[in-house]
Design a protein around this motif. Sequence first.
Motif, short mmCIF file in Angstrom:
data_model
loop_
_atom_site.label_atom_id
_atom_site.label_comp_id
_atom_site.label_asym_id
_atom_site.label_seq_id
_atom_site.Cartn_x
_atom_site.Cartn_y
_atom_site.Cartn_z
N ILE A 1 7.17 3.00 -10.82
CA ILE A 1 6.34 2.60 -9.68
C ILE A 1 6.57 1.11 -9.45
O ILE A 1 6.29 0.30 -10.33
CB ILE A 1 4.85 2.86 -9.95
CG1 ILE A 1 4.64 4.34 -10.28
CG2 ILE A 1 4.01 2.45 -8.76
CD1 ILE A 1 3.24 4.66 -10.71
N PHE B 1 -6.34 -0.64 -5.31
CA PHE B 1 -7.04 0.30 -4.42
C PHE B 1 -6.22 0.72 -3.21
O PHE B 1 -6.28 1.87 -2.80
CB PHE B 1 -8.39 -0.26 -3.99
CG PHE B 1 -8.35 -1.61 -3.30
CD1 PHE B 1 -8.43 -2.78 -4.05
CD2 PHE B 1 -8.23 -1.71 -1.94
CE1 PHE B 1 -8.39 -4.00 -3.42
CE2 PHE B 1 -8.20 -2.95 -1.30
CZ PHE B 1 -8.28 -4.09 -2.05
N ALA B 2 -5.44 -0.22 -2.65
CA ALA B 2 -4.76 0.12 -1.40
C ALA B 2 -3.63 1.13 -1.60
O ALA B 2 -3.21 1.77 -0.66
CB ALA B 2 -4.22 -1.14 -0.74
N ASP C 1 -9.27 5.12 -11.66
CA ASP C 1 -9.83 6.40 -11.25
C ASP C 1 -8.72 7.36 -10.85
O ASP C 1 -8.74 8.55 -11.19
CB ASP C 1 -10.79 6.22 -10.06
CG ASP C 1 -12.10 5.56 -10.46
OD1 ASP C 1 -12.37 5.50 -11.68
OD2 ASP C 1 -12.84 5.09 -9.58
N GLU D 1 -6.91 8.60 -13.89
CA GLU D 1 -7.72 9.61 -14.59
C GLU D 1 -7.62 10.95 -13.90
O GLU D 1 -7.50 12.00 -14.54
CB GLU D 1 -9.18 9.14 -14.66
CG GLU D 1 -9.39 8.07 -15.72
CD GLU D 1 -10.81 7.47 -15.72
OE1 GLU D 1 -11.12 6.74 -16.67
OE2 GLU D 1 -11.57 7.74 -14.78
N HIS E 1 7.46 1.35 -3.08
CA HIS E 1 8.68 2.05 -3.45
C HIS E 1 8.47 2.68 -4.83
O HIS E 1 7.89 2.07 -5.72
CB HIS E 1 9.82 1.03 -3.49
CG HIS E 1 11.14 1.60 -3.87
ND1 HIS E 1 11.74 1.35 -5.09
CD2 HIS E 1 11.99 2.40 -3.19
CE1 HIS E 1 12.90 1.98 -5.13
NE2 HIS E 1 13.08 2.62 -4.00
N SER F 1 0.82 -1.21 0.00
CA SER F 1 0.00 0.00 0.00
C SER F 1 0.86 1.26 0.00
O SER F 1 0.35 2.35 -0.23
CB SER F 1 -0.95 0.00 1.20
OG SER F 1 -0.26 0.36 2.38
N GLU G 1 6.46 19.07 -6.99
CA GLU G 1 6.96 20.27 -6.32
C GLU G 1 8.48 20.26 -6.25
O GLU G 1 9.11 21.32 -6.26
CB GLU G 1 6.34 20.38 -4.92
CG GLU G 1 4.83 20.54 -5.03
CD GLU G 1 4.13 20.82 -3.71
OE1 GLU G 1 4.82 20.91 -2.68
OE2 GLU G 1 2.89 20.93 -3.74
N PHE H 1 -2.08 6.76 -2.39
CA PHE H 1 -0.69 7.02 -2.01
C PHE H 1 0.13 7.46 -3.22
O PHE H 1 0.88 8.43 -3.17
CB PHE H 1 -0.10 5.74 -1.40
CG PHE H 1 1.36 5.83 -1.06
CD1 PHE H 1 1.76 6.34 0.16
CD2 PHE H 1 2.32 5.40 -1.95
CE1 PHE H 1 3.11 6.44 0.49
CE2 PHE H 1 3.67 5.49 -1.64
CZ PHE H 1 4.06 6.01 -0.41
N ARG I 1 -5.50 16.47 -13.51
CA ARG I 1 -4.85 17.54 -12.77
C ARG I 1 -3.55 17.97 -13.43
O ARG I 1 -3.21 19.16 -13.41
CB ARG I 1 -4.60 17.12 -11.32
CG ARG I 1 -5.87 17.26 -10.51
CD ARG I 1 -5.69 16.91 -9.08
NE ARG I 1 -4.85 17.84 -8.33
CZ ARG I 1 -4.62 17.71 -7.03
NH1 ARG I 1 -5.16 16.69 -6.37
NH2 ARG I 1 -3.86 18.58 -6.38
N SER J 1 -10.07 1.21 -9.01
CA SER J 1 -9.73 2.32 -8.13
C SER J 1 -8.48 3.03 -8.65
O SER J 1 -8.40 4.27 -8.63
CB SER J 1 -9.47 1.82 -6.71
OG SER J 1 -10.52 1.01 -6.26
N ASP K 1 -0.84 11.02 -4.40
CA ASP K 1 -0.24 12.06 -3.56
C ASP K 1 1.26 12.19 -3.82
O ASP K 1 1.81 13.29 -3.86
CB ASP K 1 -0.44 11.72 -2.06
CG ASP K 1 -1.90 11.86 -1.66
OD1 ASP K 1 -2.66 12.48 -2.42
OD2 ASP K 1 -2.27 11.32 -0.61
#
Lengths: 583, 583
Positions: free
Chosen positions: A468, A474-475, A513, A516, A436, A433, A489, A479, A521, A510, A482
């Motif tokens: 990734i 989903f889990a 989504d 997407e 790395h 979840s 940044e 994460f 963004r 999930s 974010d």
Amino acid sequence: MRLEKALPILSWSREYNRGTLISDLLAAIIVTIMLIPQSLAYALLAGLPAEVGLYASMLPLIAYGLLGSSRSLSVGPVAVVSLMTASAIGALGPLSGDEYLAAATLLALLSGAFLLLMGVFRLGFLANFLSHPVIAGFITASGILIACSQLRHILGIDAHGETLPSLLSSLLAELGNTNPYTLAIGLPVLSFLFWARNGLKRLLLTFGLSDYSATLLSKTGPIFGVIISSVAAAVFQLDERQVALVGFVPQGLPALAMPELSQSLWQELWLSAIFISIIGFVESVSVGHTLAAKKRQKISPNQELLGLGAANIASSVSGGFPVTGGFARSVVNFDAGAETPAAGIFTAIGIALAAIFLTPLLAYLPKATLAATIIVAVLALIDLSIVKKAWNYDRSDFIAVVTTITLTLLVGVEAGVACGVFASLTLHLYKTSQPHMAVVGEVPGTEHYRNINRHRVITHDEILSLRIDESLYFANAGFIEDRIYALLEDYPHTRHVILMCTAVNEIDLSALDALESINQRLKERDIRLHLSELKGPVMDVLKKTDFLGQLSGQVHLSQHLAVSTIIAAGKKPDTGSAPDWSI
Amino acid sequence: MRLEKALPILSWSREYNRGTLISDLLAAIIVTIMLIPQSLAYALLAGLPAEVGLYASMLPLIAYGLLGSSRSLSVGPVAVVSLMTASAIGALGPLSGDEYLAAATLLALLSGAFLLLMGVFRLGFLANFLSHPVIAGFITASGILIACSQLRHILGIDAHGETLPSLLSSLLAELGNTNPYTLAIGLPVLSFLFWARNGLKRLLLTFGLSDYSATLLSKTGPIFGVIISSVAAAVFQLDERQVALVGFVPQGLPALAMPELSQSLWQELWLSAIFISIIGFVESVSVGHTLAAKKRQKISPNQELLGLGAANIASSVSGGFPVTGGFARSVVNFDAGAETPAAGIFTAIGIALAAIFLTPLLAYLPKATLAATIIVAVLALIDLSIVKKAWNYDRSDFIAVVTTITLTLLVGVEAGVACGVFASLTLHLYKTSQPHMAVVGEVPGTEHYRNINRHRVITHDEILSLRIDESLYFANAGFIEDRIYALLEDYPHTRHVILMCTAVNEIDLSALDALESINQRLKERDIRLHLSELKGPVMDVLKKTDFLGQLSGQVHLSQHLAVSTIIAAGKKPDTGSAPDWSI
């Protein structure tokens, strides 16, 4: 062919000949001699009369011989399953002897039924969810519990307990009541058996026996302990000195009967039966695998479920208790040269003969001798090195093994296994979840992209290449989302984000989504999102959605192609071409 | 800085000025008007007196305003949490009004405490384990349950049930007792509210209002339903026609008091409190995320836990029930221009004024009107398209969503969520326990290796290149081992097996044991085992063991290097060089 797979006896019986018969008979004799004290002892460990151990060593071997897929496995009472049986029935509260036996046979029936069901539905893979550290920790902790529980028989005191603290405090409280006569039998037998494990073989070798014969004969050591201590008990009339003896054992074969199906008992035991089944199955399959590999044979886990299920039901209807493939006995069977499951069937006949002709001789057998047999057997199971190994290797494995050992010792066998499995699954899910992720760059002169923190690599200001290291599900979807925004940044000049998907084996709904929303963004901030190195199965799924159409960037066969395409496009006017997945 | 993070009010209050004050005040007025009927209605849904809805809409907003990290979230009673509250307290058996209220405030206290604990231990990530299909399925099923449960108020009958079948059968059985006067209020209000959702805005636009004002004013539609139906009930004396009215509502503010901490109640409610907390948290965070993203703001899940925890405790001590950030109200708050959490604090003041001055007017408010408000609100939540989307996308997502919906409707809300989460986790683990593996070959002219079944690639008879599409861990270690042996039977000329580890993010102790056994068995058959593309973190762990020393082959930076090294070595005498990880 299919029938042969379902009934392995059909395949091995066809190639049966005089050679295999002799090998099997020889192995059966050795295993029988080894099994007599062992099966009596494990019945004692399970809290049952000694003869029940013999009953559990007849029909189950025959049932397994017909259905099981291992050619060397020896099925019968084993230490850990006997402990679990005692623990499960102990939890029912105080029972009379008959009630206790009824619960044991019902437990065998329920275990057998559960194993058969798992076999029919081909659920053998479920055993994979017990990790090696959990199994190793559980076996070690069970070994400690068993060894401690048997000390009372060596000391001739009455001390009980389901957990290590309760066992030890009970032992300490009763220590003053030690029976010196019992100890005088128990200690020498224990010492003899310890010595027999290695010393007897060396001694036999000096007598000129071959290594092979010496190894096998040394395994029969316990029977000498049985004979000598029984004779001593008879000669010195130790029963008058309050030394616990096996006493009257009914002569002959067990009566066949369906165990009583009391509904309340059924409801109290089914969960324990599942635990016993799974632990028994895992122990048996790991032994079976090891032995089969040595002869380049194979075992089928689902067929093993059927074999062990049949063995437990056979044990139940012949008045026995839960059984499984044991490590020590199977190794002896294998080393003694057993070629086919017929060896097990011959062993069953050997035990039956013992039940008919030898039981009167067991009256004077001290329980201390049987306890010594158990202690020596289980000390071989205790291996705390797994704790150190796990500590050195990985924190999750360490937590799993420590959880299993601690809870098995402090709470009980079922709690130990359950929490061990829960801990290992939870830790695995937790790790996945928070996967790395590595910012990668080109290893100069190759087409390879590696972590910028580990390798000297080439990067481009306007391109953020991100690998990734996990499937997107989903889990971890939130994460990862974010994390990408946070990385942007740190890399404020980014105009292209390339997600390198070498380790992405799945993108669930999930995660789709999340992708997407990332795409959206980034688009608002005029940053394009690209994917590279998508695997076939993942691509197949994405093609069913309109995500690839929405994607602000492209899908590239490789990270290298992605970077070079973006750089080339930067040098000419942007054409906003559609995703490319031509190769 | 740290204090500012812990108390978000410190950061936004510093930049507070006249402009933000006016925006916040305006938003507060609109949300207050929208909230009055909604909070009364959700109290009714939770099985509580109407005024409790007002109580739960004062202090919680202030508490959240001080601690919460979202600038637009509006906290208070929401439909799904109210349903879960009713379901949790309903499970306690028949209670008096006071007992019911005591249970509701205790539930808010327990939820608040649990949320605070999660926040302190930074466990916000746990919400990630609810997949989107599970959440979507749960919200939809809850919406169906809520809408059906409110039909009884529209019909003026007494029908109850925790599950869809029991609700429907109860409704059907009572249908004959429909009160025509209640229906005469309920149906028109329901129709008006439905029309108001879209029609009112269009009407206001024709009156020349701006799109912005029309959108916001149309959200206050329910208050007109409340006023008109109350007036009608008063004028026609509908209480004499057995039309259920809200009746006497105590005027003024709630008394502050700690809820009674009955231990037996505590023990019966804690599990429900956890469910309510998690669902409330997930709903709130997803709304908060969505709104924050629109303004390029951020919310912190762990800070949200603290804000929502404080809000629930505040609700509890002021005689309220569990609350969370609601979707509809937060969107209205956002659209109305709320700039800071001060808008929430102003809303709380507005509700307090309503509780002091308007409560006498609520006596004639028909419950049918409140039920209509709820039905219209929750119909917006019902979206069965997730079922079709999941069906088209992936079988696991489909099973998860169907499990959640079915169990929520047929068994109950808690069972629905629990089984949905369990199903999605189990399916995920099952998939990773039987990972996809691809035999790969070189894409001609590149350094890339792809699935031989999907791409035209170059392979070599003596080299079996195998890409494992999953981390190696206990649940799949045995599967992978078996699969490799099976593949070797299909590729009998293999002398080298290269495991391409691009997707291997972890090798745990169980998998290491499996690799050691694969290496050993291949060595016995004179086949070398190589690894390629190992990631840094995995390599770090393997270096701590002696596996790399035992490995019969080498570790290569890339699959391409592995194949070329092996082919080059095949052309000169084998030197049996040590593993190479120089780059």
